[in-house]
Write an enzyme that holds these catalytic residues in place. Sequence first.
Site, mmCIF file in Angstrom:
data_model
loop_
_atom_site.group_PDB
_atom_site.id
_atom_site.type_symbol
_atom_site.label_atom_id
_atom_site.label_comp_id
_atom_site.label_asym_id
_atom_site.label_seq_id
_atom_site.Cartn_x
_atom_site.Cartn_y
_atom_site.Cartn_z
ATOM 1 C CB THR A 1 -0.903 0.011 1.253
ATOM 2 O OG1 THR A 1 -1.657 -1.203 1.281
ATOM 3 C CG2 THR A 1 -1.847 1.196 1.226
ATOM 4 C CE LYS B 1 -4.928 -1.161 1.863
ATOM 5 N NZ LYS B 1 -4.950 -2.481 2.401
ATOM 6 C CE LYS C 1 2.310 1.335 4.788
ATOM 7 N NZ LYS C 1 1.338 0.987 3.761
HETATM 8 P P1 NAP Z 1 5.616 -6.677 6.967
HETATM 9 O O1 NAP Z 1 5.178 -7.844 7.781
HETATM 10 O O2 NAP Z 1 6.441 -5.624 7.614
HETATM 11 O O3 NAP Z 1 6.382 -7.251 5.700
HETATM 12 C C1 NAP Z 1 7.081 -6.467 4.791
HETATM 13 C C2 NAP Z 1 8.201 -7.336 4.270
HETATM 14 O O4 NAP Z 1 8.885 -6.646 3.242
HETATM 15 C C3 NAP Z 1 9.222 -7.644 5.384
HETATM 16 O O5 NAP Z 1 9.506 -9.037 5.373
HETATM 17 C C4 NAP Z 1 10.409 -6.786 4.995
HETATM 18 O O6 NAP Z 1 11.671 -7.326 5.355
HETATM 19 C C5 NAP Z 1 10.280 -6.764 3.484
HETATM 20 N N1 NAP Z 1 10.938 -5.563 2.935
HETATM 21 C C6 NAP Z 1 10.725 -4.266 3.263
HETATM 22 N N2 NAP Z 1 11.535 -3.469 2.557
HETATM 23 C C7 NAP Z 1 12.270 -4.296 1.782
HETATM 24 C C8 NAP Z 1 13.298 -4.070 0.851
HETATM 25 N N3 NAP Z 1 13.726 -2.832 0.585
HETATM 26 N N4 NAP Z 1 13.846 -5.152 0.227
HETATM 27 C C9 NAP Z 1 13.406 -6.411 0.497
HETATM 28 N N5 NAP Z 1 12.453 -6.683 1.383
HETATM 29 C C10 NAP Z 1 11.889 -5.641 2.009
HETATM 30 O O7 NAP Z 1 4.376 -5.968 6.294
HETATM 31 P P2 NAP Z 1 2.982 -6.608 5.831
HETATM 32 O O8 NAP Z 1 2.028 -6.482 6.952
HETATM 33 O O9 NAP Z 1 3.213 -7.915 5.170
HETATM 34 O O10 NAP Z 1 2.534 -5.514 4.762
HETATM 35 C C11 NAP Z 1 3.144 -5.401 3.488
HETATM 36 C C12 NAP Z 1 2.404 -4.354 2.679
HETATM 37 O O11 NAP Z 1 1.030 -4.750 2.538
HETATM 38 C C13 NAP Z 1 2.373 -2.954 3.345
HETATM 39 O O12 NAP Z 1 2.440 -1.963 2.374
HETATM 40 C C14 NAP Z 1 1.036 -2.953 4.070
HETATM 41 O O13 NAP Z 1 0.533 -1.646 4.243
HETATM 42 C C15 NAP Z 1 0.180 -3.768 3.112
HETATM 43 N N6 NAP Z 1 -0.938 -4.483 3.755
HETATM 44 C C16 NAP Z 1 -0.791 -5.113 4.952
HETATM 45 C C17 NAP Z 1 -1.872 -5.771 5.520
HETATM 46 C C18 NAP Z 1 -1.790 -6.481 6.853
HETATM 47 O O14 NAP Z 1 -2.842 -6.871 7.384
HETATM 48 N N7 NAP Z 1 -0.629 -6.698 7.431
HETATM 49 C C19 NAP Z 1 -3.114 -5.764 4.865
HETATM 50 C C20 NAP Z 1 -3.218 -5.143 3.640
HETATM 51 C C21 NAP Z 1 -2.131 -4.487 3.086
HETATM 52 P P3 NAP Z 1 12.168 -7.455 6.876
HETATM 53 O O15 NAP Z 1 11.987 -8.901 7.186
HETATM 54 O O16 NAP Z 1 13.577 -7.007 6.890
HETATM 55 O O17 NAP Z 1 11.295 -6.555 7.711
#
Ligand code: NAP
Length: 288
Positions: free
Chosen positions: A97, A172, A240
């Site tokens: 997102t 979104k 965010k």
């Molecule tokens: P998250 O658990 O923090 O996962 C993000 C992943 O991306 C982490 O494993 C992180 O690595 C990796 N990452 C970040 N920057 C990177 C880079 N430069 N190079 C390689 N890997 C990288 O987040 P999430 O909850 O899965 O959410 C991911 C996205 O989906 C976000 O934009 C969020 O707003 C959206 N989203 C989330 C949800 C939810 O319920 N969680 C629902 C809808 C949408 P590390 O292991 O080092 O942290």
Amino acid sequence: MARIAFIGLGIMGAPMARHLAAAGHELTVVNRTPAKAHAWVEAYGGRFSAHPQEAAEGADAVITCVGTDDDVAQVTLGRDGAFRSMPKGALFIDHSTISARLARQLSVEGDSRGLLVVDAPVTGSQPGAETGTLTIMCGGRKRAVEEATPIMQAYSRRIVHIGGAGTGQTAKMANQIALAAVVEGVAEALRFAQSARLDTDKVYEAISGGAAASWQMDNHWHAMARDDFEGGFPVDWMRKDVGLAIEEARANGASLPVAAMIDQFCAEIQAMGAGRQDTSALVRRLPK
Ligand code: NAP
């Protein structure tokens, strides 16, 4: 079956990539913390790569599910970014997102390299990713969305093409504006019931089937009552996303008074050091 580079194995990305592997696609996975990617490969197969650029070589599709605008810019356009090596005609699908502005920029950059680009943010949270039942709102050209659809169907049950580049992200934002207000409403109702010394299980039984019913109530009422805020959709991400919506509203003239308030409520939770807790932690700022 497609050769897919999947970047970002977090709460959402890891199960989405798992569904792709189960559907028979050939995966190369990348994650900022490499240990997570190694563990994923150990569990589900595929290949590990340390760099998006290397992972994207020869890929039919590159899929990202990272965090913020900066993260997406880094893994696509950065020094080791995927756009440097993606073959002409390859698909780029971003499930993070982010701002509509960056989504549009990626579309322009993709066009100049002959890529098919889709901004494809998701909703459904962790349970939706685990069960492969996410909803995806897409922005981009018709052909790009059509080619992305069979791949995304591995982890989604509803895919809607909203319009041109960036419109998936804007849709979104609408989702997050509506959702933020509902979480706060559920939190206030729960605290109110507790303050009135009602049995919260009985209150849920009574009100969850009527006009107040919501996904947030079904998924968070009992956890809020137990002070259990682990997993799910982090407050950091909510702040965010509400911030992205407020920024977009400055440009399109919409008024978002409740979203602006939720932004501040999230700031209070972050100040408690609880930014990684689920958004149901908004209840913590309400006195017991
Ligand atoms: P998250 O658990 O923090 O996962 C993000 C992943 O991306 C982490 O494993 C992180 O690595 C990796 N990452 C970040 N920057 C990177 C880079 N430069 N190079 C390689 N890997 C990288 O987040 P999430 O909850 O899965 O959410 C991911 C996205 O989906 C976000 O934009 C969020 O707003 C959206 N989203 C989330 C949800 C939810 O319920 N969680 C629902 C809808 C949408 P590390 O292991 O080092 O942290």
